[in-house]
Design a protein around this motif. Structure first.
Motif, PDB file in Angstrom:
ATOM      1  N   LEU A 179      -7.880   6.462 -11.583  1.00 28.08           N
ATOM      2  CA  LEU A 179      -8.026   7.869 -11.970  1.00 28.08           C
ATOM      3  C   LEU A 179      -7.915   7.958 -13.490  1.00 28.08           C
ATOM      4  N   GLN A 180      -8.779   8.721 -14.093  1.00 25.02           N
ATOM      5  CA  GLN A 180      -8.688   8.972 -15.539  1.00 25.02           C
ATOM      6  C   GLN A 180      -8.708  10.478 -15.753  1.00 25.02           C
ATOM      7  N   GLY A 181      -7.675  10.993 -16.376  1.00 28.17           N
ATOM      8  CA  GLY A 181      -7.627  12.417 -16.689  1.00 28.17           C
ATOM      9  C   GLY A 181      -7.710  13.294 -15.456  1.00 28.17           C
TER      10      GLY A 181
ATOM     11  N   VAL B   8      -3.200  12.848 -14.934  1.00 27.61           N
ATOM     12  CA  VAL B   8      -2.756  11.498 -14.585  1.00 27.61           C
ATOM     13  C   VAL B   8      -3.855  10.473 -14.868  1.00 27.61           C
ATOM     14  N   ASP B   9      -3.476   9.438 -15.613  1.00 26.22           N
ATOM     15  CA  ASP B   9      -4.302   8.227 -15.731  1.00 26.22           C
ATOM     16  C   ASP B   9      -3.611   7.176 -14.873  1.00 26.22           C
ATOM     17  N   TRP B  10      -4.349   6.546 -14.003  1.00 23.26           N
ATOM     18  CA  TRP B  10      -3.681   5.636 -13.065  1.00 23.26           C
ATOM     19  C   TRP B  10      -4.620   4.526 -12.633  1.00 23.26           C
TER      20      TRP B  10
ATOM     21  N   LEU C 123       0.828  -1.200   0.000  1.00 17.77           N
ATOM     22  CA  LEU C 123       0.000   0.000   0.000  1.00 17.77           C
ATOM     23  C   LEU C 123       0.868   1.258   0.000  1.00 17.77           C
ATOM     24  N   ALA C 124       1.887   1.275   0.872  1.00 16.04           N
ATOM     25  CA  ALA C 124       2.769   2.450   0.966  1.00 16.04           C
ATOM     26  C   ALA C 124       3.518   2.661  -0.349  1.00 16.04           C
ATOM     27  N   LEU C 125       4.014   1.574  -0.922  1.00 15.01           N
ATOM     28  CA  LEU C 125       4.820   1.688  -2.143  1.00 15.01           C
ATOM     29  C   LEU C 125       3.961   2.180  -3.303  1.00 15.01           C
ATOM     30  N   GLU C 126       2.763   1.590  -3.433  1.00 14.29           N
ATOM     31  CA  GLU C 126       1.885   1.987  -4.526  1.00 14.29           C
ATOM     32  C   GLU C 126       1.417   3.429  -4.357  1.00 14.29           C
ATOM     33  N   ALA C 127       1.065   3.792  -3.114  1.00 11.54           N
ATOM     34  CA  ALA C 127       0.542   5.147  -2.879  1.00 11.54           C
ATOM     35  C   ALA C 127       1.604   6.192  -3.206  1.00 11.54           C
ATOM     36  N   TYR C 128       2.865   5.909  -2.857  1.00 10.56           N
ATOM     37  CA  TYR C 128       3.876   6.915  -3.202  1.00 10.56           C
ATOM     38  C   TYR C 128       4.083   7.003  -4.709  1.00 10.56           C
ATOM     39  N   ASN C 129       4.051   5.858  -5.390  1.00 11.63           N
ATOM     40  CA  ASN C 129       4.206   5.911  -6.851  1.00 11.63           C
ATOM     41  C   ASN C 129       3.180   6.863  -7.459  1.00 11.63           C
ATOM     42  N   LEU C 130       1.962   6.817  -6.927  1.00  8.32           N
ATOM     43  CA  LEU C 130       0.916   7.700  -7.441  1.00  8.32           C
ATOM     44  C   LEU C 130       1.187   9.152  -7.034  1.00  8.32           C
ATOM     45  N   LEU C 131       1.493   9.363  -5.745  1.00  6.75           N
ATOM     46  CA  LEU C 131       1.770  10.730  -5.266  1.00  6.75           C
ATOM     47  C   LEU C 131       2.864  11.386  -6.109  1.00  6.75           C
ATOM     48  N   HIS C 132       3.900  10.616  -6.406  1.00  8.08           N
ATOM     49  CA  HIS C 132       5.024  11.122  -7.192  1.00  8.08           C
ATOM     50  C   HIS C 132       4.539  11.660  -8.543  1.00  8.08           C
ATOM     51  N   ARG C 133       3.653  10.899  -9.170  1.00  9.51           N
ATOM     52  CA  ARG C 133       3.162  11.326 -10.491  1.00  9.51           C
ATOM     53  C   ARG C 133       2.217  12.512 -10.386  1.00  9.51           C
ATOM     54  N   LEU C 134       1.391  12.524  -9.343  1.00  6.59           N
ATOM     55  CA  LEU C 134       0.390  13.602  -9.212  1.00  6.59           C
ATOM     56  C   LEU C 134       1.050  14.978  -9.126  1.00  6.59           C
TER      57      LEU C 134
ATOM     58  N   GLY D 128     -10.823  19.599 -18.717  1.00  6.86           N
ATOM     59  CA  GLY D 128     -10.724  18.941 -20.015  1.00  6.86           C
ATOM     60  C   GLY D 128      -9.389  18.260 -20.162  1.00  6.86           C
ATOM     61  N   ALA D 129      -9.027  17.962 -21.388  1.00  4.09           N
ATOM     62  CA  ALA D 129      -7.813  17.204 -21.649  1.00  4.09           C
ATOM     63  C   ALA D 129      -6.552  18.035 -21.404  1.00  4.09           C
TER      64      ALA D 129
END
Lengths: 395, 227
Positions: free
Chosen positions: A159-161, A149-151, A132-143, A378-379
């Motif tokens: 998450l889409q767009g 972000v599509d994730w 959970l921690a590893l995945e959540a940071y991967n997302l935070l990093h991209r955000l 939008g996009a």
């Protein structure tokens, strides 16, 4: 080198005066302590995150933005922010906001949290804490780095767009530390992203810290962020300073003996000899802290736990006077004189990160595109975003 | 030291000195030693008296904070080729000192090691503590308890039947040590057991960089099908 304090935000009965502060008092006093930290010449205040009594810090960004507003130079940070039970989307939003309001005088430290009941309160399972921690940071990093972000992952709605707002200050993500005692995956993640690694360095024998920091340094180099010695390391620590060795022990002992976690267990003397705890005269505390670099290498941030275990606020403020007045100036001088010239003195500040990204050019300031009034992005949410701006038919 | 030198570790939770528990463990150790020597092996014996570790037990139980004596005991066990574990029976169970000591050890500390289980009690009514309680604890720790369990009530200490059982258990232990089973398991199949970084008494420092979690740590997915 940065020095500061870290608070776990416990509200503990003072065993000497048999007095338990109210939540209101402790919250108010931590702000006083933070302001004093700046006043005595220290650099950082970190606050923990908990969601149950006897702790008060459930909403660190609110507290830290208030502290940032009442200080000039202090860096505010966390010890730690729960990357498991918080939604990474909310973390991206809240800490970007703190970054704007503090003018970049912030970073944050991520940890898993070890209070099992907290996980189900937030719909999570402690047995999945690490993935959970590893995945959540991967997302935070991209955000913080991608406007849109599509994730999709295992622990959160896809998450889409999605665009996390506000975009980070100057479009530069806050600096992140990953805290861990003995989990190589966390050190690996810190190394992979070139983030900082922070070792709690309080309850555990120094061998734990030494091993994890060594591994992190090697991997930091492996991923090409610099040489191993240049990896960015922070340490916790706990001190109590007295006029003499005996005075320090006498005054601290009742708090130590009754402390949450390690109280009613090992003696102050045993704990001091087996962990980094430094209780003694100014010189003794300096001597002990000077040994840390021998097993972690030159490092960038040292935080002390001092408002803990029911210590009354006046005593904490007095400890800050000693720390800022007598201990830290000597440590700064001695540690800097020993520092490898190729190793940075401080972790990256906001200004450093801006310079690294833009050089002398102006930082990006995202300005949103107009939308049709449906409040859905939008996009291409920003005027300078890649891709065509959405053109809406004139009605 | 040759490859044929066995390190035998006696773990005794006897409460007094001397205690009947320690006496039973010592008789087993002597028998193991003489049998092994007859078969051409040398034996080195170490003794862990849990009574001496008791001041450090509360903090080990409450916060996994190991004092210096605990650390020394753990280092001794890491190196053991065979173990004799002996407990007094209190209130129908192996003593709290004994189970407490074992409960704070890393789960993977004793994997594959052959063990003689021994208990003493005030009456024969506790005879099944060895096989019903201690054996399951050592099974959890993935040790290899020998088939013969030792139990002694006061009347057993002068019986030849106990001596015979001690010999049998000792023979079983020597054969298991000779087989090299523990070394093979801890060598070849060590990775098949669950470990934590720094477990096995601080000796487990291997890091598998190709695990699913490591892939997730470096920006990938921990679900193998998603790379």
């Amino acid at each position: 080198m940065q020095f500061g304090i870290m608070s776990v935000s416990d509200i503990t009965r003072d065993p000497v005066n048999d007095y338990t502060p109210s939540e209101a008092e402790r919250i108010r006093d931590l702000v006083r302590i933070a302001k004093k930290t700046e006043e005595v010449g220290l650099d950082v205040v970190a606050v923990g995150e908990h969601h149950n009594p006897p702790f008060f810090s459930s909403s660190p960004t609110t507290l830290l933005s208030s502290i940032a507003a009442q200080t000039e130079t202090l860096t505010v940070t966390t010890s730690t922010t729960l990357i498991t039970t918080n939604d990474p989307v909310r973390l991206a939003e809240e800490y970007a906001m703190l970054q704007h309001l503090s003018g970049g005088r912030m970073d944050l430290m991520l940890g898993r949290g070890n209070t099992a009941p907290v996980y189900p309160w937030f719909g999570q399972d402690i047995r999945q804490g690490l993935p959970l921690a590893l995945e959540a940071y991967n997302l935070l990093h991209r955000l913080w780095r991608e406007d849109v972000v599509d994730w999709e992952g295992s622990f959160r709605t896809p998450l889409q767009g999605f665009t996390s707002t506000p975009r980070p200050l100057d479009d530069v993500a806050p600096f992140v530390w990953h805290g861990s005692i003995r989990t190589p995956e966390i050190a690996e993640q810190a190394a992979y992203y070139g983030n900082g690694f922070f070792a709690n360095h309080i309850f555990w024998p120094k061998e734990h810290t030494k091993r994890m920091v060594q591994f992190y340094r090697q991997r930091f180099e492996h991923y090409g962020h610099g040489t191993a010695k240049q990896a960015i390391v922070g340490l916790g620590g706990q001190t109590f300073i007295g006029k003499t060795s005996q005075e320090a022990k006498d005054r601290f002992r009742p708090y130590f003996d009754n402390a949450p976690v390690y109280g009613h267990g090992p003696s102050l003397e045993d704990f001091s000899s087996m962990t980094p705890l430094a209780v003694g005269s100014v010189q003794e505390v300096i001597d002990k802290i000077m040994t840390f670099r021998e097993y972690v290498g030159d490092y960038q941030r040292q935080l002390f736990l001092i408002d803990h275990a029911g210590l009354p606020t006046d005593m904490v403020l007095e400890q800050l006077d000693l720390l800022g007045g007598e201990v830290v100036p000597v440590l700064r001088k001695e540690l800097e004189s020993r520092r490898d010239p190729e190793v940075a003195s401080n972790p990256p500040s906001h200004a450093d990160l801006v310079r690294a990204k833009y050089g002398d050019a102006e930082p990006r300031q995202p300005r949103p595109n107009a939308n049709r009034g449906d409040n859905v992005t939008g996009a291409s949410p920003y005027q300078d975003s890649e891709g065509a701006e959405a053109v809406y038919p004139t009605l | 030291m040759t490859a044929d030198t066995f390190h035998l570790v006696v773990v005794s939770a006897g409460a007094s000195d001397p205690s009947s528990t320690k006496m039973l463990a010592d008789r087993a150790a002597q028998r193991v030693t003489s049998l092994a020597r007859e078969r051409g092996h040398d034996v080195r014996v170490s003794v862990i008296e849990i009574r001496e570790l008791l001041p450090e037990l509360p903090q080990a139980l409450s916060s996994q904070f190991m004092g210096p004596k605990f650390r020394a005991a753990i280092d001794t066990l890491v190196d053991a080729d065979g173990i004799i574990a002996a407990a007094p029976v209190y209130k129908a169970g192996a003593s709290a000192a004994f189970t407490g000591f074992l409960q704070v050890l890393d789960n993977d500390l004793l994997i594959g090691k052959p063990v003689i289980l021994a208990a003493t009690a005030g009456t024969a009514r506790h005879a099944l503590v060895v096989d019903e309680e201690m054996r399951s604890l050592f099974a959890y720790l993935r040790t290899l308890p020998v088939p013969t369990g030792l139990f002694a009530a006061p009347e057993d200490f002068s019986s030849t039947a106990l001596t015979a059982r001690i010999s049998r258990a000792a023979q079983e232990l020597v054969l298991l040590m000779e087989s090299g089973f523990a070394r093979a398991v801890r060598g070849d199949t060590w990775g098949a057991y669950q470990h934590e970084y720094g477990s096995a008494g601080g000796t487990e420092l291997g890091i598998d960089l190709s695990s699913d979690l490591m892939r997730l740590a470096t920006g990938g997915s921990h679900r193998a099908d998603q790379g």
